[in-house]
Write a protein that holds these residues in place. Sequence first.
Motif, PDB file in Angstrom:
ATOM      1  N   GLU A  92      -6.363  -7.569   1.571  1.00 37.59           N
ATOM      2  CA  GLU A  92      -5.768  -6.553   0.693  1.00 37.59           C
ATOM      3  C   GLU A  92      -4.963  -7.199  -0.432  1.00 37.59           C
ATOM      4  O   GLU A  92      -4.909  -6.681  -1.548  1.00 37.59           O
ATOM      5  CB  GLU A  92      -4.926  -5.595   1.527  1.00 37.59           C
ATOM      6  CG  GLU A  92      -5.774  -4.791   2.494  1.00 37.59           C
ATOM      7  CD  GLU A  92      -4.955  -3.852   3.362  1.00 37.59           C
ATOM      8  OE1 GLU A  92      -3.727  -3.794   3.159  1.00 37.59           O
ATOM      9  OE2 GLU A  92      -5.535  -3.187   4.235  1.00 37.59           O
ATOM     10  N   GLU A  93      -4.354  -8.340  -0.146  1.00 42.16           N
ATOM     11  CA  GLU A  93      -3.620  -9.057  -1.183  1.00 42.16           C
ATOM     12  C   GLU A  93      -4.568  -9.501  -2.287  1.00 42.16           C
ATOM     13  O   GLU A  93      -4.256  -9.408  -3.485  1.00 42.16           O
ATOM     14  CB  GLU A  93      -2.912 -10.255  -0.559  1.00 42.16           C
ATOM     15  CG  GLU A  93      -2.100 -11.074  -1.543  1.00 42.16           C
ATOM     16  CD  GLU A  93      -1.537 -12.319  -0.893  1.00 42.16           C
ATOM     17  OE1 GLU A  93      -0.736 -12.996  -1.556  1.00 42.16           O
ATOM     18  OE2 GLU A  93      -1.892 -12.612   0.272  1.00 42.16           O
ATOM     19  N   GLY A  94      -5.753 -10.000  -1.890  1.00 42.23           N
ATOM     20  CA  GLY A  94      -6.726 -10.433  -2.886  1.00 42.23           C
ATOM     21  C   GLY A  94      -7.243  -9.289  -3.727  1.00 42.23           C
ATOM     22  O   GLY A  94      -7.385  -9.398  -4.956  1.00 42.23           O
ATOM     23  N   PHE A  95      -7.548  -8.150  -3.077  1.00 36.71           N
ATOM     24  CA  PHE A  95      -7.981  -6.978  -3.834  1.00 36.71           C
ATOM     25  C   PHE A  95      -6.902  -6.553  -4.838  1.00 36.71           C
ATOM     26  O   PHE A  95      -7.199  -6.206  -5.988  1.00 36.71           O
ATOM     27  CB  PHE A  95      -8.289  -5.823  -2.881  1.00 36.71           C
ATOM     28  CG  PHE A  95      -9.692  -5.818  -2.353  1.00 36.71           C
ATOM     29  CD1 PHE A  95     -10.772  -5.799  -3.213  1.00 36.71           C
ATOM     30  CD2 PHE A  95      -9.932  -5.818  -0.985  1.00 36.71           C
ATOM     31  CE1 PHE A  95     -12.074  -5.789  -2.722  1.00 36.71           C
ATOM     32  CE2 PHE A  95     -11.219  -5.812  -0.495  1.00 36.71           C
ATOM     33  CZ  PHE A  95     -12.296  -5.801  -1.363  1.00 36.71           C
ATOM     34  N   ALA A  96      -5.648  -6.552  -4.409  1.00 32.73           N
ATOM     35  CA  ALA A  96      -4.566  -6.113  -5.289  1.00 32.73           C
ATOM     36  C   ALA A  96      -4.459  -7.000  -6.523  1.00 32.73           C
ATOM     37  O   ALA A  96      -4.217  -6.527  -7.632  1.00 32.73           O
ATOM     38  CB  ALA A  96      -3.245  -6.094  -4.519  1.00 32.73           C
ATOM     39  N   ARG A  97      -4.654  -8.301  -6.343  1.00 32.34           N
ATOM     40  CA  ARG A  97      -4.572  -9.199  -7.499  1.00 32.34           C
ATOM     41  C   ARG A  97      -5.738  -8.963  -8.453  1.00 32.34           C
ATOM     42  O   ARG A  97      -5.579  -9.023  -9.672  1.00 32.34           O
ATOM     43  CB  ARG A  97      -4.532 -10.648  -7.034  1.00 32.34           C
ATOM     44  CG  ARG A  97      -4.263 -11.608  -8.174  1.00 32.34           C
ATOM     45  CD  ARG A  97      -3.695 -12.914  -7.661  1.00 32.34           C
ATOM     46  NE  ARG A  97      -2.380 -12.754  -7.051  1.00 32.34           N
ATOM     47  CZ  ARG A  97      -1.236 -12.740  -7.738  1.00 32.34           C
ATOM     48  NH1 ARG A  97      -1.239 -12.828  -9.050  1.00 32.34           N
ATOM     49  NH2 ARG A  97      -0.089 -12.617  -7.112  1.00 32.34           N
ATOM     50  N   LEU A  98      -6.926  -8.720  -7.920  1.00 27.50           N
ATOM     51  CA  LEU A  98      -8.071  -8.426  -8.784  1.00 27.50           C
ATOM     52  C   LEU A  98      -7.851  -7.129  -9.562  1.00 27.50           C
ATOM     53  O   LEU A  98      -8.327  -6.983 -10.693  1.00 27.50           O
ATOM     54  CB  LEU A  98      -9.346  -8.321  -7.943  1.00 27.50           C
ATOM     55  CG  LEU A  98      -9.856  -9.618  -7.309  1.00 27.50           C
ATOM     56  CD1 LEU A  98     -11.039  -9.311  -6.395  1.00 27.50           C
ATOM     57  CD2 LEU A  98     -10.269 -10.626  -8.370  1.00 27.50           C
ATOM     58  N   LEU A  99      -7.153  -6.170  -8.958  1.00 24.06           N
ATOM     59  CA  LEU A  99      -6.963  -4.850  -9.569  1.00 24.06           C
ATOM     60  C   LEU A  99      -5.716  -4.783 -10.446  1.00 24.06           C
ATOM     61  O   LEU A  99      -5.448  -3.730 -11.040  1.00 24.06           O
ATOM     62  CB  LEU A  99      -6.850  -3.783  -8.468  1.00 24.06           C
ATOM     63  CG  LEU A  99      -8.113  -3.548  -7.637  1.00 24.06           C
ATOM     64  CD1 LEU A  99      -7.798  -2.660  -6.438  1.00 24.06           C
ATOM     65  CD2 LEU A  99      -9.212  -2.934  -8.481  1.00 24.06           C
ATOM     66  N   GLN A 100      -4.952  -5.866 -10.531  1.00 24.52           N
ATOM     67  CA  GLN A 100      -3.707  -5.836 -11.275  1.00 24.52           C
ATOM     68  C   GLN A 100      -3.939  -5.409 -12.733  1.00 24.52           C
ATOM     69  O   GLN A 100      -4.792  -5.961 -13.432  1.00 24.52           O
ATOM     70  CB  GLN A 100      -3.036  -7.213 -11.248  1.00 24.52           C
ATOM     71  CG  GLN A 100      -1.623  -7.214 -11.804  1.00 24.52           C
ATOM     72  CD  GLN A 100      -0.944  -8.541 -11.568  1.00 24.52           C
ATOM     73  OE1 GLN A 100      -1.596  -9.555 -11.337  1.00 24.52           O
ATOM     74  NE2 GLN A 100       0.381  -8.547 -11.610  1.00 24.52           N
ATOM     75  N   GLY A 101      -3.194  -4.381 -13.174  1.00 19.67           N
ATOM     76  CA  GLY A 101      -3.311  -3.893 -14.539  1.00 19.67           C
ATOM     77  C   GLY A 101      -4.464  -2.953 -14.777  1.00 19.67           C
ATOM     78  O   GLY A 101      -4.661  -2.470 -15.897  1.00 19.67           O
ATOM     79  N   SER A 102      -5.231  -2.633 -13.743  1.00 21.08           N
ATOM     80  CA  SER A 102      -6.415  -1.777 -13.927  1.00 21.08           C
ATOM     81  C   SER A 102      -6.095  -0.295 -13.771  1.00 21.08           C
ATOM     82  O   SER A 102      -6.923   0.556 -14.114  1.00 21.08           O
ATOM     83  CB  SER A 102      -7.494  -2.167 -12.911  1.00 21.08           C
ATOM     84  OG  SER A 102      -7.080  -1.840 -11.588  1.00 21.08           O
TER      85      SER A 102
END
Length: 807
Positions: A92-102
């Motif tokens: 979930e941490e990795g998904f959150a970083r990919l989605l940052q600012g989206s």
Amino acid sequence: MPAVLPFRLRPVSPGLRPLLHLGLMLTLSSSPLLIQASWAADAARRSYQVPAGPLSAALTRFAGLAGVNLSVDPQLVSGRNSSGLSGEYGVEEGFARLLQGSGLQLQPVGEQAYILTPAPQGSSLQLAPTSILGASGATDSDVFAGGQVARRGSQGLLGSKDFMETPFSMTTYTSEAVKNQQARTLGDLIASDPSVRATNPAGGRYEQFTIRGFSLFNSDVAYNGLYGVLPTYTIDMEMADRVDILKGPTQLINGISPRGSVGGGINVVPKRATDKPITEFTGSYASDSQVGGAVDIGRRFGEDNKFGVRLNAVKQSGDTKWDHQSVDREMAVLGLDFRGERLRLSTDIGHTERDTDAPQERVQIGANAKVPDADDVRHNYAQSWSKARTKDTFGTVNAEYDVNDSIMLYGGVGARKSNHDFLRHAVSITNDAGDFSVQPRDFTRDENVRTTTAGVRSWFHTGPVSHEVNLAASYFYMDFENGGARYAASPSNLYNPRPTPTPSRPTRFDPKVYTENRFSGVALSDTLGFFDDRLLLTLGARWQRVKVDDWSDGVKGDTAYDEEKVSPSGGLLFKATDQLSLYVNYMEGLSQGKIAPSTSINEDEIFPPFISRQVEAGAKYDAGAFALTAAVFRIKQPAYETNATTRVFGPNGKRQNDGVELSVFGEPLKGFRLLGGVMYIDSELKDTTNGTFDGNRAPATPKYNVNLGAEWDVPKVQGLTLTARGIYSSSQYLDQANSKEIDSWERFDLGARYAFKLDDKDITLRANVENVLDKRYWSSAGASDDSEPGLTLATPRTLLLSATLGF
């Protein structure tokens, strides 16, 4: 060649979007930082490399690497980009970083299942601090519950896949399983698998196996997907991060193997440096007096830890449980890798040496002799002057390059140079008293191998159908030269071995035999996904060419051949639920012809290639904490025999193996782990000469193999684990006539390990006792294809001790 394989996104049904969005909005409004709160439970961290680019491609790649289901409304991600990520993350941490600012966020909707939704207005998702120092491979998200088996395995042409998305039967053992079993060689590790059996003595010149009742030679074990690179005779396990065991013909996946194994394939995956520094020393002891030490050192350097170095080295020597037998082994493997945003490179360079004094041979049984009683064999029947000396130097270079988010190029090259020197004698019993003749023979074999593979993998959609297309070409070259001499014979006895003089004057010299093998092939496959990838259809074919030339004392032989064939294969997998997968497959392949063994009068004669075929159906159930798999299969191939009267080796009819496999692995109860299964095989001979052996059982093929290992973490003593394992094989015939038979056998192993910390250092103590009841039995009736007939004597009770210190 292992490769990163994206997990396909599943669009949300338009009719469900309003209800789904409403429900998720209500949930998120009461817990706007749900993702951040769940990171505490998101403890499984691993290294990810996801390049910057379109958000849809980044999410696809990350979900595939993490092995989770992600449902996405394509309209949400259309036109959005992601900066990618590099380092160690929880899912979930990795998904959150990919989605940052989206403006989007992730919502869990089940075990290993997520959905993407718009973030509530006014909410601000705060990312937790990112650490590039994560857990070791033992807690990697690729590892199944219990840590003994990995979820994903390498499948050559088809890349790396989760076992639940694979239309084949495959088990991948982890380095943790290797360490806890104190497995020194591949032969030690396969004792956990009911589909695999060792067919040569553990104290012998070389290791050999059967998978689903068909022979597998060490030279057919792949190294990171490349055949012929690993040592020919014995493979040390300290170099292995994972070991993939794939059941059934593997020609579509990996191409033609050097010795034509058809029952399955084994792939050894080398170790890589992790983001967490590794510094370990393991001291070991094996009875009678083998003492050794091993080091494992790994470091990463540079920006984002792009550069990695991993060194594994071992030295062990001393006497075994058998009279005048000793083993001295050395191994060193250096692995280097680079992981960029789009380019990934790795190289592995290794050297092994093994010296064995008085190695045991299979026991051949003459026409006028009965099967000896193994319990009466209490001494080493190999002469003290006999020896096996092997040296292997090998290396590989592998590369992957992401052309864009839907196309990846990959390739690999490998080479090996080996020098082998043996002074040995056969053990062929001529009567019921156990008499045999010691005829010394020195034997040298020098090998050179060069192999390469290159391919392209692409992911795309045609309407609602997803595609993963693979195109690959491969080339394998090996030359080897055999030579030696024979010496005068002396009498001995199996039950009371007699020392004989060290051979000094040859009575004759063997011809120098030089052989060149060239295998080439081109393979194409397409995995089509239907109904949001619930139904996966893999179709493929491999064109293969086999070219063999040989010379004897400089004179070209008349057994050379140059043949080619197109072999089709396919598999169908249906995800009935997120926990249950059903599959069928058809595999076909061309294999190099058999080589007449040293026990035949036409030794080293090379036979033409043959075709093998398999049909298989199976089911896989993933309960999260444990998994169950089941498979039924049929494999057909030509049968070979060494004629009991003429001693001529050659084809004689066909053999058909119909079988059932059941396996279990995981941690069904907290602190209690299981690993094992059962295999049943009905192996029948057909179309033999004059129908003489039609309907008989194929040699060296037991009806039942059973393995079951258990581990229990003692509740009252933190870090203490007790282990036990039972292994069983039913009776086997020695010949096609079914005139001689060995009894069924069972073996029990016990062990314990204790892990604790001392001055911030991790220490693990291990103790294992193999064959704890010290039973003497014939564990195998030899090679299942009669290329090397003879009985394999089991190893006596053996104590293994080790202590691992992590700095």
